[in-house]
Scaffold this motif. Structure first.
Motif, PDB file in Angstrom:
ATOM      1  N   ASP A  71      42.519  44.475  42.877  1.00  0.00           N
ATOM      2  CA  ASP A  71      42.848  43.717  44.072  1.00  0.00           C
ATOM      3  C   ASP A  71      44.202  44.208  44.592  1.00  0.00           C
ATOM      4  OD1 ASP A  71      43.338  41.934  46.016  1.00  0.00           O
ATOM      5  OD2 ASP A  71      43.644  40.211  44.693  1.00  0.00           O
TER       6      ASP A  71
ATOM      7  N   SER B 224      45.751  43.607  47.248  1.00  0.00           N
ATOM      8  CA  SER B 224      46.626  42.699  47.990  1.00  0.00           C
ATOM      9  C   SER B 224      47.699  42.130  47.064  1.00  0.00           C
ATOM     10  CB  SER B 224      45.816  41.571  48.622  1.00  0.00           C
ATOM     11  OG  SER B 224      45.407  40.666  47.635  1.00  0.00           O
ATOM     12  N   ASN B 225      47.537  42.341  45.752  1.00  0.00           N
ATOM     13  CA  ASN B 225      48.578  41.915  44.819  1.00  0.00           C
ATOM     14  C   ASN B 225      49.895  42.630  45.067  1.00  0.00           C
ATOM     15  OD1 ASN B 225      47.116  40.087  43.416  1.00  0.00           O
ATOM     16  ND2 ASN B 225      46.517  41.479  41.778  1.00  0.00           N
TER      17      ASN B 225
ATOM     18  N   ASP C 188      53.001  38.377  37.984  1.00  0.00           N
ATOM     19  CA  ASP C 188      53.462  37.423  36.972  1.00  0.00           C
ATOM     20  C   ASP C 188      52.944  37.776  35.591  1.00  0.00           C
ATOM     21  OD1 ASP C 188      54.791  35.857  38.880  1.00  0.00           O
ATOM     22  OD2 ASP C 188      52.856  35.057  39.500  1.00  0.00           O
ATOM     23  N   TYR C 189      51.688  38.188  35.546  1.00  0.00           N
ATOM     24  CA  TYR C 189      51.116  38.502  34.244  1.00  0.00           C
ATOM     25  C   TYR C 189      51.651  39.831  33.724  1.00  0.00           C
ATOM     26  CZ  TYR C 189      47.563  38.647  30.606  1.00  0.00           C
ATOM     27  OH  TYR C 189      46.919  38.689  29.399  1.00  0.00           O
TER      28      TYR C 189
ATOM     29  N   GLY D 233      45.534  35.504  33.078  1.00  0.00           N
ATOM     30  CA  GLY D 233      46.411  35.767  34.209  1.00  0.00           C
ATOM     31  C   GLY D 233      46.664  34.504  35.016  1.00  0.00           C
TER      32      GLY D 233
ATOM     33  N   LYS E 197      52.129  33.724  49.680  1.00  0.00           N
ATOM     34  CA  LYS E 197      53.227  34.552  49.166  1.00  0.00           C
ATOM     35  C   LYS E 197      53.052  36.002  49.596  1.00  0.00           C
ATOM     36  CE  LYS E 197      55.797  35.851  45.144  1.00  0.00           C
ATOM     37  NZ  LYS E 197      55.846  36.002  43.701  1.00  0.00           N
ATOM     38  N   LYS E 198      51.820  36.447  49.595  1.00  0.00           N
ATOM     39  CA  LYS E 198      51.580  37.846  49.935  1.00  0.00           C
ATOM     40  C   LYS E 198      51.751  38.101  51.429  1.00  0.00           C
ATOM     41  CE  LYS E 198      48.295  38.555  46.225  1.00  0.00           C
ATOM     42  NZ  LYS E 198      46.866  38.441  45.936  1.00  0.00           N
ATOM     43  N   HIS E 199      51.240  37.175  52.252  1.00  0.00           N
ATOM     44  CA  HIS E 199      51.164  37.501  53.670  1.00  0.00           C
ATOM     45  C   HIS E 199      52.165  36.774  54.546  1.00  0.00           C
ATOM     46  CE1 HIS E 199      47.144  38.601  52.071  1.00  0.00           C
ATOM     47  NE2 HIS E 199      47.367  39.651  52.817  1.00  0.00           N
TER      48      HIS E 199
ATOM     49  N   THR F 272      54.846  39.675  31.779  1.00  0.00           N
ATOM     50  CA  THR F 272      54.845  39.077  30.440  1.00  0.00           C
ATOM     51  C   THR F 272      54.304  40.033  29.388  1.00  0.00           C
ATOM     52  OG1 THR F 272      52.625  38.177  30.590  1.00  0.00           O
ATOM     53  CG2 THR F 272      54.399  36.801  31.406  1.00  0.00           C
ATOM     54  N   LEU F 273      53.742  41.143  29.814  1.00  0.00           N
ATOM     55  CA  LEU F 273      53.141  42.062  28.844  1.00  0.00           C
ATOM     56  C   LEU F 273      54.189  43.028  28.296  1.00  0.00           C
ATOM     57  CD1 LEU F 273      49.882  42.897  30.780  1.00  0.00           C
ATOM     58  CD2 LEU F 273      50.015  41.624  28.665  1.00  0.00           C
TER      59      LEU F 273
ATOM     60  N   GLU G 117      59.575  42.584  41.156  1.00  0.00           N
ATOM     61  CA  GLU G 117      58.225  42.123  41.496  1.00  0.00           C
ATOM     62  C   GLU G 117      57.365  43.248  42.060  1.00  0.00           C
ATOM     63  OE1 GLU G 117      58.366  38.456  43.584  1.00  0.00           O
ATOM     64  OE2 GLU G 117      59.712  37.570  42.139  1.00  0.00           O
TER      65      GLU G 117
ATOM     66  N   LEU H 267      51.397  42.939  47.867  1.00  0.00           N
ATOM     67  CA  LEU H 267      52.208  42.251  48.869  1.00  0.00           C
ATOM     68  C   LEU H 267      53.009  41.147  48.189  1.00  0.00           C
ATOM     69  CD1 LEU H 267      49.401  41.982  51.525  1.00  0.00           C
ATOM     70  CD2 LEU H 267      51.411  43.414  51.704  1.00  0.00           C
ATOM     71  N   PRO H 268      54.075  40.630  48.710  1.00  0.00           N
ATOM     72  CA  PRO H 268      54.788  41.073  49.903  1.00  0.00           C
ATOM     73  C   PRO H 268      55.703  42.258  49.620  1.00  0.00           C
ATOM     74  CG  PRO H 268      55.908  39.215  48.945  1.00  0.00           C
ATOM     75  CD  PRO H 268      54.711  39.468  48.092  1.00  0.00           C
TER      76      PRO H 268
ATOM     77  N   LYS I  41      48.806  31.997  32.963  1.00  0.00           N
ATOM     78  CA  LYS I  41      50.188  32.393  32.756  1.00  0.00           C
ATOM     79  C   LYS I  41      50.976  32.461  34.048  1.00  0.00           C
ATOM     80  CE  LYS I  41      51.209  35.295  29.252  1.00  0.00           C
ATOM     81  NZ  LYS I  41      51.037  36.478  28.391  1.00  0.00           N
ATOM     82  N   SER I  42      50.327  32.765  35.159  1.00  0.00           N
ATOM     83  CA  SER I  42      51.121  32.897  36.374  1.00  0.00           C
ATOM     84  C   SER I  42      51.226  31.577  37.130  1.00  0.00           C
ATOM     85  CB  SER I  42      50.548  34.001  37.263  1.00  0.00           C
ATOM     86  OG  SER I  42      49.220  33.722  37.576  1.00  0.00           O
TER      87      SER I  42
ATOM     88  N   TYR J 166      55.589  35.332  53.701  1.00  0.00           N
ATOM     89  CA  TYR J 166      56.593  35.047  52.679  1.00  0.00           C
ATOM     90  C   TYR J 166      57.581  33.962  53.119  1.00  0.00           C
ATOM     91  CZ  TYR J 166      59.600  36.021  48.744  1.00  0.00           C
ATOM     92  OH  TYR J 166      60.307  35.910  47.591  1.00  0.00           O
TER      93      TYR J 166
ATOM     94  N   ASN K 106      40.723  38.254  31.017  1.00  0.00           N
ATOM     95  CA  ASN K 106      41.849  38.766  31.777  1.00  0.00           C
ATOM     96  C   ASN K 106      42.236  37.852  32.929  1.00  0.00           C
ATOM     97  OD1 ASN K 106      43.617  40.779  31.816  1.00  0.00           O
ATOM     98  ND2 ASN K 106      42.152  42.360  32.344  1.00  0.00           N
TER      99      ASN K 106
ATOM    100  N   ARG L  40      45.706  45.090  39.033  1.00  0.00           N
ATOM    101  CA  ARG L  40      44.769  44.529  38.080  1.00  0.00           C
ATOM    102  C   ARG L  40      45.244  43.182  37.539  1.00  0.00           C
ATOM    103  NH1 ARG L  40      40.224  45.619  34.877  1.00  0.00           N
ATOM    104  NH2 ARG L  40      39.470  46.798  36.621  1.00  0.00           N
ATOM    105  N   PHE L  41      46.526  43.108  37.188  1.00  0.00           N
ATOM    106  CA  PHE L  41      47.018  41.914  36.489  1.00  0.00           C
ATOM    107  C   PHE L  41      47.816  40.959  37.373  1.00  0.00           C
ATOM    108  CE2 PHE L  41      47.070  45.041  32.847  1.00  0.00           C
ATOM    109  CZ  PHE L  41      45.925  44.550  32.286  1.00  0.00           C
TER     110      PHE L  41
ATOM    111  N   ARG M  55      60.648  41.812  49.745  1.00  0.00           N
ATOM    112  CA  ARG M  55      61.097  40.443  49.899  1.00  0.00           C
ATOM    113  C   ARG M  55      61.960  40.013  48.732  1.00  0.00           C
ATOM    114  NH1 ARG M  55      60.447  37.590  54.580  1.00  0.00           N
ATOM    115  NH2 ARG M  55      58.603  38.280  55.690  1.00  0.00           N
TER     116      ARG M  55
END
Lengths: 363, 378
Positions: free
Chosen positions: A169, A171-172, A243-244, B189, B340-342, A247-248, A38, A174-175, B192-193, B344, B185, A239-240, A178
């Motif tokens: 972004d 912040s993607n 999870d996305y 995204g 999830k990010k901050h 899949t690429l 991840e 994070l975390p 799919k997620s 967990y 995009n 950017r993605f 884990r």
């Protein structure tokens, strides 16, 4: 004036170590890492880089000691004539298959993004022929070509990074940390093999003008690659999202494709970047061809490495066409990494390091 | 011998011609509109042919006509419509009636009909086709609409081409708080997620196109609409607000506050088995109108106004969250990925039934708004 003696400087060595591993791997790497660990891919990349540096230390330690001998000669000296040849043979096979797969994936990717109608064979043959022409001219010509290519690549990479930095972004990411630690350790091999290609260092010692400085040059080169990989990974995730990305198939290319330059005066810069990427692939293929021809000619005691390079060209061509689909190509590449990669990149350097220490203690 | 080798190398140089395409032979698809018009079901397990059956989808490609643009004519957009069961089939059918090769690299707008959005199977088919092809433009905009065939007949008044008209409206999102714009995009995204996505709905109003409400998609299926009024709150909580207005009440007059920046900081705690989100919002802006002939240029009046605005924002955000929690019931505020990010550990605890946890969560808001400028009259 640079003397024409078939020797390379430390800077040139660093460039070779830098440009050889960067090839088709950079396209799939973010997806592999995102799938396995991840958001922690960048940690894995650093760990893999450190492991790689350790191996480079082993290689340089052995290489310095026997700097006038090549890999095969060193093996023969350390393990005896017969055993040395046996140990060197898988390395040769590894380079041959590695070249073939690199050429195939290059062809597949180019066909998918640039040349839709051109047959795969016609994409692969010209780059093979051009690579052979350069590889035949010896290490000096290769090093000079790498020097020329480097500035082009470095400038473009800088440009691309500047385009992507603001609009993502972060912040993607994070975390942090884990996931299962065992999973983390397992995927270190992913990142180590994304650096595969650095092991050509072993073969280059007879060509290095000052072998005692090889360690420093290679370490700097590896750290630069790790930084580049981390930037690519972070940008893809930012950017993605994780999870996305997973899949690429080629997240890096999709990232380039998804660019929206502020002001939108240029669009579709992927064509430009793609042609530069071909330079990167080309450097990898040239170096791999050079590597297998050195190992091969040492094995069959052929003095002219030029001839070995040509001799195995048809085999590479046929090998690269064996997988029927792109899925099979990736599976075969994974298998290659599993069997021969572990041997060439990890087992052999450690083995040689130990053997040289034992031999040194005895003698 | 040397000449012979050169002769052999010539074909390698010429292979560049393999992929030659003349620009005259290309049809630049500017926009794709897809809708479901029928509901035929005919799937026998084994058949010799699967072509030309269940042609439920109506696909329209909007193509600018270069000859007309050069001639300075007004109606320059050509519509090429086919009925088909999938998009690959549509391309094949288009090649049967148009000589030029369709090119998707400059596609800027994807219009999805409401009936298509209600059918998750067809929608997934369409989206997978778009996602899989490397030639597609990933920064294209995606919109939803009630009636595709009605929409594409609009000829815009100030623009020549319909898609650039729609795209222009969507780009106003940067200045309007009650609007969202979604790129391909982001849409892919999201689907799919988490399976969740939002799409702006555009509809025809006489000879104009109006953006109104947002289509909510859950598990690749249309589940409902979100009223425009709730979008500002959504944008504030998910930190997507660029600029926009809020009307507020002061001394029994409705005044306008133009937000120029807003930043939300979320804190998450757990209390008695229920999530507690503490959201601190800080925003800056200007007052755009005030009561005539009353002096505004006093710091205590500004303070009073600020407190008023902050209080009304708190009420608004509470209502927005209540709407999402109770009326819609799904977490469109992206709080799952935020957690999830901050946080967990809390994410792991509630991951399995997140929607339930979201519905039961408690929200506390604290808004601090600043008025920086008041215009040129006192």
């Amino acid at each position: 004036m640079v003397p024409n003696d078939d020797k390379i400087s430390t800077f040139q060595l660093g460039l070779i170590i830098y440009l050889t591993p960067i090839g088709v791997g950079i396209f799939t790497l973010p997806a592999t890492l995102a799938k396995d660990v991840e958001t922690n891919g960048w940690i894995i990349l650093i760990l893999g880089g450190l492991l790689c540096m350790l191996i480079i230390y082993f290689i340089c330690d052995v290489g310095k000691k026997y700097s006038s001998l090549g890999l095969v000669e060193t093996l023969k000296l350390l393990f005896g004539k017969f055993l040395g040849s046996v140990l060197a043979f898988p390395v040769f096979v590894y380079y041959v298959i590695f070249t073939a797969m690199e050429v195939r994936i290059f062809g597949e990717t180019t066909k998918m993004y640039l040349l839709f109608k051109t047959p795969l064979e016609y994409i692969m043959v010209p780059i093979l022929i051009l690579a052979i022409i350069l590889a035949r001219n010896g290490i000096e010509a290769i090093a000079r070509f790498f020097e020329a290519a480097f500035y082009l690549v470095a400038f473009t990479l800088l440009l691309v990074i500047l385009i992507y930095l603001p609009k993502s972004d972060y912040s993607n990411l994070l975390p942090i940390l884990r996931v299962d630690p065992l999973k983390l350790l397992k995927s270190v091999s992913d990142s180590l093999f994304s650096l595969s290609g650095f092991e050509v260092l072993f073969l280059l010692f007879p060509f290095i003008r000052r072998p005692e400085k090889a360690l420093k040059g290679s370490l700097i080169a590896i750290s630069f690659i790790v930084v580049l990989y981390i930037i690519v990974f972070v940008q893809c995730i930012a950017r993605f999202g994780v999870d996305y990305t997973s899949t690429l198939l080629y997240p890096t290319l999709s990232l380039i494709k998804a660019s929206d330059v502020p002001g939108a005066f240029i669009e579709g810069i992927e064509g430009l970047l793609f042609s530069l990427w071909i330079v990167l692939i080309f450097t990898t293929i040239v170096m791999l061809i050079f590597a297998y021809s050195i190992v091969g000619s040492n094995l069959i005691k052929q003095k002219e490495i030029k001839h070995t390079a040509i001799l195995f060209l048809p085999i590479i061509y046929v090998l690269s066409l064996i997988p029927d689909s792109i899925a099979e190509t990736f599976e075969l590449t994974d298998k290659l990494v599993m069997v021969l990669g572990y041997y060439t990149i990890i087992a052999l350097p450690i083995l040689m390091f130990i053997a040289s220490k034992v031999k040194g203690a005895r003698g | 011998m040397k000449r012979f080798i050169i002769l052999l190398l010539v074909p390698l140089i010429l292979m560049g011609c393999w992929d030659k395409t003349e620009i005259e032979d290309i049809m630049f698809i500017y926009s794709i509109a897809v809708d479901k018009v029928e509901d035929k079901q005919n799937d026998a397990p084994q058949k010799p042919f699967y072509e030309f059956q269940n042609q439920n989808l109506e696909v329209t490609f909007l193509v600018p006509n270069p000859a007309k643009i050069q001639g300075g004519e007004s109606d320059v957009l050509e519509e090429i419509t086919v009925k088909t069961q999938s998009l690959p089939e549509a391309i094949g059918m288009i090649r049967k009636k148009q000589n030029r090769e369709p090119f998707f690299g400059h596609e800027k707008l994807l219009i999805l009909g409401e009936k298509l959005l209600k059918d998750d199977k067809s929608l997934k088919c369409v989206l997978d086709w778009i996602d899989r092809d490397p030639k597609k433009n990933r920064s294209a905009f995606v919109v939803a609409t009630k009636n595709v065939s009605d929409l594409i007949k609009v000829s815009p008044r100030l623009e020549k081409l319909l898609p650039s008209y729609v795209i222009g409206i969507l780009k106003n999102e940067a200045k309007v708080a009650t609007m969202v714009s979604v790129s391909l995009n982001e849409f892919l995204g999201g689907i799919k997620s988490s399976g969740m996505a939002m799409l702006p709905i555009i509809n025809r109003q006489k000879d104009e196109i109006v953006v109104k409400n947002v289509a909510l998609i859950k598990d690749s299926k249309y589940v409902g609409e979100l009223d425009d009024r709730y979008i500002r709150g959504y944008s504030i909580i998910s930190n997507k607000l660029h600029e926009g207005k809020k009307l507020f009440m002061f001394k029994r007059e409705v005044l306008s506050y133009n937000i120029t920046s807003s930043e939300a900081k979320i804190k998450l705690d757990e209390e008695n088995g229920r999530l507690v989100f503490n959201v601190d919002v800080e925003m800056e802006g200007d007052v755009e109108d005030y009561i005539m002939n009353e002096d505004i240029l006093k710091s205590d009046i500004i303070k009073e106004l600020q407190e008023n605005i902050s209080k009304q924002f708190e009420i608004e955000l509470k209502e927005v969250v209540r709407h999402f929690q109770q009326d819609i019931g799904y977490d469109y505020l992206n709080l799952k990925s935020w957690t999830k990010k901050h946080k967990y550990d809390l994410f792991k605890k509630y991951e399995k039934n997140w929607d339930e946890a979201f519905r039961n969560a408690k929200f506390n808001f604290k808004v601090k708004s600043f008025i920086r400028r008041v215009g040129v009259i006192r």
